[in-house]
Design an enzyme around this catalytic site. Structure first.
Site, PDB file in Angstrom:
ATOM      1  N   ASP A   3      -9.154  21.663-163.423  1.00  0.00           N
ATOM      2  CA  ASP A   3      -8.724  21.957-162.052  1.00  0.00           C
ATOM      3  C   ASP A   3      -7.621  20.971-161.692  1.00  0.00           C
ATOM      4  OD1 ASP A   3      -8.626  23.232-159.596  1.00  0.00           O
ATOM      5  OD2 ASP A   3     -10.681  22.762-159.030  1.00  0.00           O
ATOM      6  N   ASP A   4      -6.902  21.262-160.618  1.00  0.00           N
ATOM      7  CA  ASP A   4      -5.842  20.358-160.185  1.00  0.00           C
ATOM      8  C   ASP A   4      -6.398  19.101-159.532  1.00  0.00           C
ATOM      9  OD1 ASP A   4      -6.750  21.747-157.934  1.00  0.00           O
ATOM     10  OD2 ASP A   4      -4.754  22.120-157.119  1.00  0.00           O
ATOM     11  N   ASP A  62     -11.886  16.989-154.876  1.00  0.00           N
ATOM     12  CA  ASP A  62     -11.838  16.377-153.553  1.00  0.00           C
ATOM     13  C   ASP A  62     -13.230  15.858-153.195  1.00  0.00           C
ATOM     14  OD1 ASP A  62     -11.779  15.904-150.752  1.00  0.00           O
ATOM     15  OD2 ASP A  62     -10.164  17.323-150.484  1.00  0.00           O
TER      16      ASP A  62
END
Length: 168
Positions: A101-102, A105
């Site tokens: 994933d980028d 969070d």
């Protein structure tokens, strides 16, 4: 997540490409990987770069939506599951599968996918402190209250100078 703060971390295409390649370097010795699962949509761009660098051809997506309005992280929704053929790789629990994933969070999205593939190797380009415990490999950590502006979410536009009226 609350409204974006003034702790902005804008990422250019060049920087993102360098960071995704740096992630590939870190992952090169973590395998071998038989397949990659990218978490869409953010994982699509780093997945393309990492697959090229690691020589992976078996690429799958899992579609999990959390930022429905780009400001507030709401309830997660799995919109597309991982294909049974990918889930069956290795030990049937993700061994030999790389999940990309980028950003992590809060870690909520990664936790949902980790339930599907508990033994997979999870990697993100960027990580915030709340998400760090959920991933195995990442490149850059930013503070929890920093908002990352990815290049696919931005356009070129004029920005006022920091010191208005500065002549130079």
């Amino acid at each position: 997540m609350a409204e974006p703060t003034n702790k902005a971390f804008p990422v250019s295409w060049d920087q993102f490409h360098r960071d995704a390649r740096a992630l590939a370097w870190r992952l090169a010795d973590a395998g071998p990987f038989e397949a990659m699962v990218c978490i869409t949509r953010g994982g699509l761009v780093p997945a393309a770069i990492i697959c090229r660098e690691l020589g992976l051809r078996m690429i799958e997506t899992v579609c999990v939506a959390s930022y429905h309005d780009y400001k507030n992280q709401t309830e997660l929704k799995v919109m597309k599951e991982i294909a049974p053929s990918i889930r069956a790789i290795g030990d049937g629990k993700g061994k030999g599968v790389l999940v990309v994933d980028d950003l992590t969070d809060t870690g909520k999205t990664a936790r949902v996918v980790r339930e599907m593939l508990p033994n997979a190797h999870f990697a993100t380009v960027y990580a915030k402190p709340a998400g760090v415990p959920v991933v195995d490999t990442f490149v850059t950590e930013v503070s929890q209250d920093t908002w990352i502006y990815f290049p696919w979410d931005m356009a070129l536009s004029y920005v006022e100078p920091i010191a208005k009226g500065h002549k130079g």
